[in-house]
Motif scaffolding. Structure first.
Motif, PDB file in Angstrom:
ATOM      1  N   LYS A  35       0.904  -1.090  -0.003  1.00  0.00           N
ATOM      2  CA  LYS A  35      -0.001   0.185  -0.019  1.00  0.00           C
ATOM      3  C   LYS A  35       1.014   1.274   0.150  1.00  0.00           C
ATOM      4  O   LYS A  35       1.909   1.310   0.597  1.00  0.00           O
ATOM      5  CB  LYS A  35      -0.850   0.033   1.152  1.00  0.00           C
ATOM      6  N   TYR A  36       0.449   2.156  -0.572  1.00  0.00           N
ATOM      7  CA  TYR A  36       1.124   3.466  -0.709  1.00  0.00           C
ATOM      8  C   TYR A  36       0.389   4.882  -0.242  1.00  0.00           C
ATOM      9  O   TYR A  36      -0.969   4.784  -0.665  1.00  0.00           O
ATOM     10  CB  TYR A  36       1.549   3.741  -2.320  1.00  0.00           C
ATOM     11  N   PRO A  37       0.987   5.824   0.174  1.00  0.00           N
ATOM     12  CA  PRO A  37       0.318   7.145   0.439  1.00  0.00           C
ATOM     13  C   PRO A  37      -0.026   7.618  -0.968  1.00  0.00           C
ATOM     14  O   PRO A  37       0.736   7.221  -1.936  1.00  0.00           O
ATOM     15  CB  PRO A  37       1.257   8.143   1.138  1.00  0.00           C
ATOM     16  N   LEU A  38      -0.773   8.694  -0.959  1.00  0.00           N
ATOM     17  CA  LEU A  38      -1.268   9.127  -2.151  1.00  0.00           C
ATOM     18  C   LEU A  38      -1.219  10.746  -2.349  1.00  0.00           C
ATOM     19  O   LEU A  38      -1.760  11.354  -1.445  1.00  0.00           O
ATOM     20  CB  LEU A  38      -2.599   8.831  -2.493  1.00  0.00           C
ATOM     21  N   PHE A  39      -0.517  11.310  -3.199  1.00  0.00           N
ATOM     22  CA  PHE A  39      -0.414  12.674  -3.419  1.00  0.00           C
ATOM     23  C   PHE A  39      -1.339  13.325  -4.621  1.00  0.00           C
ATOM     24  O   PHE A  39      -0.953  12.446  -5.889  1.00  0.00           O
ATOM     25  CB  PHE A  39       1.239  13.138  -4.028  1.00  0.00           C
ATOM     26  N   ILE A  40      -2.091  14.170  -4.603  1.00  0.00           N
ATOM     27  CA  ILE A  40      -2.799  14.704  -5.649  1.00  0.00           C
ATOM     28  C   ILE A  40      -2.424  16.156  -5.888  1.00  0.00           C
ATOM     29  O   ILE A  40      -2.293  16.871  -5.150  1.00  0.00           O
ATOM     30  CB  ILE A  40      -4.174  14.784  -5.427  1.00  0.00           C
ATOM     31  N   ILE A  41      -1.979  16.367  -6.890  1.00  0.00           N
ATOM     32  CA  ILE A  41      -1.352  17.851  -7.505  1.00  0.00           C
ATOM     33  C   ILE A  41      -1.998  18.676  -8.623  1.00  0.00           C
ATOM     34  O   ILE A  41      -2.200  18.006  -9.840  1.00  0.00           O
ATOM     35  CB  ILE A  41      -0.011  17.677  -7.884  1.00  0.00           C
ATOM     36  N   GLN A  42      -2.459  19.869  -8.084  1.00  0.00           N
ATOM     37  CA  GLN A  42      -3.023  20.712  -9.007  1.00  0.00           C
ATOM     38  C   GLN A  42      -2.238  21.241  -9.836  1.00  0.00           C
ATOM     39  O   GLN A  42      -0.956  21.213  -9.511  1.00  0.00           O
ATOM     40  CB  GLN A  42      -3.960  21.783  -8.174  1.00  0.00           C
ATOM     41  N   ASP A  43      -2.224  21.689 -11.026  1.00  0.00           N
ATOM     42  CA  ASP A  43      -1.392  22.525 -11.850  1.00  0.00           C
ATOM     43  C   ASP A  43      -0.317  21.267 -12.375  1.00  0.00           C
ATOM     44  O   ASP A  43       1.191  21.566 -12.317  1.00  0.00           O
ATOM     45  CB  ASP A  43      -0.468  23.750 -11.242  1.00  0.00           C
ATOM     46  N   GLY A  44      -0.829  20.324 -12.595  1.00  0.00           N
ATOM     47  CA  GLY A  44       0.141  18.771 -12.726  1.00  0.00           C
ATOM     48  C   GLY A  44       1.338  19.077 -13.592  1.00  0.00           C
ATOM     49  O   GLY A  44       2.574  18.651 -13.029  1.00  0.00           O
ATOM     50  N   LYS A  45       0.963  19.689 -14.803  1.00  0.00           N
ATOM     51  CA  LYS A  45       2.073  19.748 -15.697  1.00  0.00           C
ATOM     52  C   LYS A  45       3.394  20.649 -15.248  1.00  0.00           C
ATOM     53  O   LYS A  45       4.409  20.663 -15.566  1.00  0.00           O
ATOM     54  CB  LYS A  45       1.572  19.812 -17.077  1.00  0.00           C
ATOM     55  N   ASP A  46       2.579  21.604 -14.687  1.00  0.00           N
ATOM     56  CA  ASP A  46       3.732  22.560 -14.029  1.00  0.00           C
ATOM     57  C   ASP A  46       4.763  22.107 -13.121  1.00  0.00           C
ATOM     58  O   ASP A  46       5.691  22.286 -13.216  1.00  0.00           O
ATOM     59  CB  ASP A  46       3.022  23.912 -13.537  1.00  0.00           C
ATOM     60  N   TYR A  47       4.029  21.284 -12.301  1.00  0.00           N
ATOM     61  CA  TYR A  47       4.849  20.641 -11.228  1.00  0.00           C
ATOM     62  C   TYR A  47       5.924  19.618 -12.080  1.00  0.00           C
ATOM     63  O   TYR A  47       7.141  19.296 -11.326  1.00  0.00           O
ATOM     64  CB  TYR A  47       4.379  20.021 -10.135  1.00  0.00           C
ATOM     65  N   MET A 124      -1.619  19.207  -3.177  1.00  0.00           N
ATOM     66  CA  MET A 124      -0.554  20.140  -3.313  1.00  0.00           C
ATOM     67  C   MET A 124      -1.006  21.122  -4.430  1.00  0.00           C
ATOM     68  O   MET A 124      -1.541  20.522  -5.482  1.00  0.00           O
ATOM     69  CB  MET A 124       0.651  19.550  -3.632  1.00  0.00           C
ATOM     70  N   GLY A 125      -0.581  22.193  -4.363  1.00  0.00           N
ATOM     71  CA  GLY A 125      -0.811  23.110  -5.621  1.00  0.00           C
ATOM     72  C   GLY A 125       0.003  24.548  -5.476  1.00  0.00           C
ATOM     73  O   GLY A 125       0.292  24.862  -4.162  1.00  0.00           O
ATOM     74  N   ASP A 126       0.000  25.317  -6.425  1.00  0.00           N
ATOM     75  CA  ASP A 126       0.753  26.704  -6.307  1.00  0.00           C
ATOM     76  C   ASP A 126      -0.573  27.686  -6.744  1.00  0.00           C
ATOM     77  O   ASP A 126      -1.252  27.184  -7.470  1.00  0.00           O
ATOM     78  CB  ASP A 126       2.034  26.897  -7.260  1.00  0.00           C
ATOM     79  N   GLY A 129      -4.116  26.774  -7.446  1.00  0.00           N
ATOM     80  CA  GLY A 129      -3.973  25.355  -7.186  1.00  0.00           C
ATOM     81  C   GLY A 129      -3.868  25.056  -5.649  1.00  0.00           C
ATOM     82  O   GLY A 129      -4.574  24.060  -5.262  1.00  0.00           O
ATOM     83  N   ALA A 130      -3.244  26.063  -5.026  1.00  0.00           N
ATOM     84  CA  ALA A 130      -3.048  25.668  -3.628  1.00  0.00           C
ATOM     85  C   ALA A 130      -4.263  26.364  -2.988  1.00  0.00           C
ATOM     86  O   ALA A 130      -4.649  25.493  -1.773  1.00  0.00           O
ATOM     87  CB  ALA A 130      -1.855  26.663  -3.169  1.00  0.00           C
ATOM     88  N   SER A 131      -5.012  27.154  -3.260  1.00  0.00           N
ATOM     89  CA  SER A 131      -6.404  27.675  -2.770  1.00  0.00           C
ATOM     90  C   SER A 131      -7.279  26.456  -2.724  1.00  0.00           C
ATOM     91  O   SER A 131      -7.971  26.127  -1.949  1.00  0.00           O
ATOM     92  CB  SER A 131      -6.985  28.833  -3.621  1.00  0.00           C
ATOM     93  N   THR A 132      -7.366  25.900  -4.150  1.00  0.00           N
ATOM     94  CA  THR A 132      -8.442  24.665  -4.080  1.00  0.00           C
ATOM     95  C   THR A 132      -8.188  23.423  -3.335  1.00  0.00           C
ATOM     96  O   THR A 132      -8.910  22.782  -2.925  1.00  0.00           O
ATOM     97  CB  THR A 132      -8.626  24.546  -5.588  1.00  0.00           C
ATOM     98  N   SER A 133      -6.766  23.285  -3.222  1.00  0.00           N
ATOM     99  CA  SER A 133      -6.235  22.415  -2.488  1.00  0.00           C
ATOM    100  C   SER A 133      -6.578  22.425  -0.874  1.00  0.00           C
ATOM    101  O   SER A 133      -7.164  21.570  -0.433  1.00  0.00           O
ATOM    102  CB  SER A 133      -4.756  22.158  -2.550  1.00  0.00           C
TER     103      SER A 133
END
Length: 249
Positions: A35-47, A124-126, A129-133
């Motif tokens: 099993k693994y923890p899960l990161f969901i990242i807004q602005d994905g292609k920027d990251y 995660m987001g900038d 993207g950070a606001s909606t996170s």
């Protein structure tokens, strides 16, 4: 080049009534037996492009500084689309939050073995993207328990949600630049990001959230955010945070 495996998936969202792109990064030596923890990242292609996050993840995982995890990068389609979905007042923002909590999480956790609890899910987001996170964590505290905020747009509604939140249910990494006093927004206005972020930081401290905060020298640019990706990850998910439980047990 990153050493893990990249999966490009499509998911139709009933809440948004459109197909969403999801780029999933599986770590090196990923196995469905664990099993693994899960990161969901807004602005994905920027990251991926500016943050070079997959390569950094490889380095930090290999050196034993962070937990081995699965990363889901969510690209935005256009600047206008991003604002509709990410801005706290955007016309699709509430639907986007429902997509994250009620559609994306089950989709990902059906695809990869995970712990399936709020404390093992990270957003995660900038900027927007950070606001909606942050908003997703505050509105769905039993789904998301961790958030990384790189220079978020903060308004009174978000501050009010933080005031009402249970500080024991959310871990926060938060940065803002000392020159973010005149930020040109996608709505073609000039906003002061620094003052509301200072108010957010004070509120986080006063309420007693588990958190780390950095005021950096610089403005609203990837040039300044990229160096904070490493401390973001090492603070949020140090090695051995979770036992990589065998699916065979």
């Amino acid at each position: 080049m990153a050493e893990g495996k990249i999966l490009e998936e499509k998911l139709f969202s009933k809440h948004l009534n459109e197909e969403m792109e999801v780029i999933i990064y599986l770590p090196k030596q990923y196995s469905t037996l664990y099993k693994y923890p899960l990161f969901i990242i807004q602005d994905g292609k920027d990251y991926i492009r500016f943050g070079k996050l997959p390569k950094l993840v490889d380095e930090l995982t290999e050196s034993g500084q962070i937990q081995k995890s699965v990363y889901a990068f969510l690209p935005y389609k256009t600047v206008e689309d991003r604002r509709k979905k990410y801005h706290p007042d955007g016309e699709q923002n509430e639907a986007y939050l429902r997509f994250l909590a009620h559609e994306l999480v089950p989709f990902l956790e059906n695809l990869v073995p995970s712990f399936q609890m709020a404390g093992s899910r990270f957003l995660m987001g900038d900027s927007l993207g950070a606001s909606t996170s942050l908003k997703a964590c505050l509105k769905y505290p039993y789904t998301f328990g961790n958030v990384v905020l790189h220079s978020p747009f903060i308004n009174d509604d978000l501050l009010e949600l933080v005031k009402q939140a249970n500080p024991g249910m959310l871990k926060i990494f938060h940065i803002i630049g000392d020159q973010e006093t005149e930020v040109e927004t996608t709505n073609h206005t000039i906003d002061n990001f620094l003052l509301p972020n200072e108010a957010l930081h004070k509120l986080i401290q006063d309420k007693g959230f588990e958190s780390e905060f950095h005021l950096f020298e610089g403005g609203h640019r990837w040039t300044y955010w990229q160096p904070f990706l490493k401390p973001s990850l090492t603070y949020m998910l140090p090695a051995h945070t979770f036992d990589l439980e065998s699916m065979e047990s």
